[in-house]
Design an enzyme around this catalytic site. Sequence first.
Site, PDB file in Angstrom:
ATOM      1  N   ASN A 147       0.812  -1.216   0.000  1.00 47.86           N
ATOM      2  CA  ASN A 147       0.000   0.000   0.000  1.00 47.86           C
ATOM      3  C   ASN A 147       0.849   1.272   0.000  1.00 47.86           C
ATOM      4  O   ASN A 147       0.370   2.338   0.363  1.00 47.86           O
ATOM      5  CB  ASN A 147      -0.995   0.003   1.161  1.00 47.86           C
ATOM      6  CG  ASN A 147      -0.333  -0.256   2.509  1.00 47.86           C
ATOM      7  OD1 ASN A 147       0.893  -0.356   2.612  1.00 47.86           O
ATOM      8  ND2 ASN A 147      -1.135  -0.366   3.549  1.00 47.86           N
ATOM      9  N   ARG A 285       3.557   7.878  11.211  1.00 50.35           N
ATOM     10  CA  ARG A 285       3.106   7.452  12.533  1.00 50.35           C
ATOM     11  C   ARG A 285       2.944   8.682  13.414  1.00 50.35           C
ATOM     12  O   ARG A 285       3.761   9.609  13.364  1.00 50.35           O
ATOM     13  CB  ARG A 285       4.082   6.461  13.175  1.00 50.35           C
ATOM     14  CG  ARG A 285       4.082   5.077  12.519  1.00 50.35           C
ATOM     15  CD  ARG A 285       2.740   4.370  12.675  1.00 50.35           C
ATOM     16  NE  ARG A 285       2.705   3.050  12.051  1.00 50.35           N
ATOM     17  CZ  ARG A 285       2.246   2.794  10.831  1.00 50.35           C
ATOM     18  NH1 ARG A 285       1.795   3.794  10.068  1.00 50.35           N
ATOM     19  NH2 ARG A 285       2.228   1.557  10.370  1.00 50.35           N
ATOM     20  N   GLN A 314      -4.846   4.427  18.393  1.00 48.43           N
ATOM     21  CA  GLN A 314      -5.833   4.230  17.335  1.00 48.43           C
ATOM     22  C   GLN A 314      -6.793   3.116  17.734  1.00 48.43           C
ATOM     23  O   GLN A 314      -6.310   2.030  18.066  1.00 48.43           O
ATOM     24  CB  GLN A 314      -5.137   3.901  16.000  1.00 48.43           C
ATOM     25  CG  GLN A 314      -4.349   5.065  15.449  1.00 48.43           C
ATOM     26  CD  GLN A 314      -3.814   4.860  14.039  1.00 48.43           C
ATOM     27  OE1 GLN A 314      -3.420   5.810  13.386  1.00 48.43           O
ATOM     28  NE2 GLN A 314      -3.794   3.626  13.567  1.00 48.43           N
ATOM     29  N   HIS A 333      -7.298   6.466   9.955  1.00 48.76           N
ATOM     30  CA  HIS A 333      -6.134   5.858   9.294  1.00 48.76           C
ATOM     31  C   HIS A 333      -6.601   5.059   8.073  1.00 48.76           C
ATOM     32  O   HIS A 333      -6.800   3.848   8.139  1.00 48.76           O
ATOM     33  CB  HIS A 333      -5.395   4.958  10.283  1.00 48.76           C
ATOM     34  CG  HIS A 333      -4.012   4.604   9.829  1.00 48.76           C
ATOM     35  ND1 HIS A 333      -3.083   4.059  10.655  1.00 48.76           N
ATOM     36  CD2 HIS A 333      -3.401   4.725   8.629  1.00 48.76           C
ATOM     37  CE1 HIS A 333      -1.957   3.841  10.005  1.00 48.76           C
ATOM     38  NE2 HIS A 333      -2.130   4.241   8.755  1.00 48.76           N
TER      39      HIS A 333
END
Length: 386
Positions: A147, A285, A314, A333
Amino acid sequence: MAKVLCVLYDDPADGYPTSYARDDLPVIDHYPGGQTTPTPGAVDFTPGQLLGSVSGELGLRRFLEEAGHTLVVTSDKDGAGSVFDRELPDADVVISQPFWPAYLTPERIAAARNLKLAITAGIGSDHVDIDAAIAHGVTVAEVTYSNSISVAEHVVMMTLSLVRNYLPSHRVVLDGGWNVADCVARSYDLEGMHVGTVAAGRIGLAVLRRLAPFDVRLHYTDRHRLPREVEDELGLTFHESTEAMVPHCDVVTINAPLHPETEGLFGDKLLATMKRGAYLINTARARIVDRDAVDRALREGQLAGYAGDVWFPQPAPADHPWRTMPHHGMTPHISGSSLSAQARYAAGTREILESWLAGRPIRDEYLIVQGGALAGTGAHSYSANG
């Protein structure tokens, strides 16, 4: 037989999709640089389907259960008595996504007496305590490059959204308004700006390549300098450190892994050295930046905008200050979890499992930790304290 514990995000609020906006995906069989896309023996899903949520199961259930293995899929990963904690002690394999990370802390790794393999369905394995994995002989693998381009596209989108003041202008339309002055009072052209990336690996270099046609001045810093021909091709200016680069940049994008050298890098001190009115993009991050320092820099006007899709923890709590700070373009995210990316990282997860279950070597580019040490991509991108 193995027990595989898979932590995925929840299904859509209105239920698992029965149809999709598009009928197919472009076929991609390799990444820039030549690495092939995942090559599992087979897949039990249709590319373009929602695979990263609980009902999608990364397309793994049939494959694992027909071979006699056990698959447990849950989104319940935090808090006392979570399904993840209850199922972890006898799990052989843990699969997690960066978008809904199951944090494998030293305590959890110590409690997982059977744990042998931790797979990141995607890229970025910092939700696994690397030192604890090394100490306990746990192999850590991720689906490298699956990704990266997805994230790079997201960075470009967020950069343009901030510089052109897109999101507030769109809100004017949604609210029934038409005040052009309100929209353009914070809108600029990207052309001619100086844009720098912290790290120029797969994602950072892809961002540079995609921004070059905008006629911007490109900068980068990385522990590994790019080949001279790449610098010349893109007109790149190399800087020895982040501290040396950011004073020159109108836009800074963070594309580095989280490790001891990057944690807390963008605090009050570094933000104060940036140009007043610069933009900061962070899809890497959250802990690479100081949460409250970013909030202060936006409120005081040192930063003109901040965008990203990484938070800590998260999911982010409802009172997280980044939800309400001014001039932000934050999303959950999502940058690396497009349906296109999911097809690749689900296939890569299966490829890793096929190799591990058959006793075959896992692709070197997928490895982060193996045999009690950093390995493969991990040796290049991560650092360990032990």
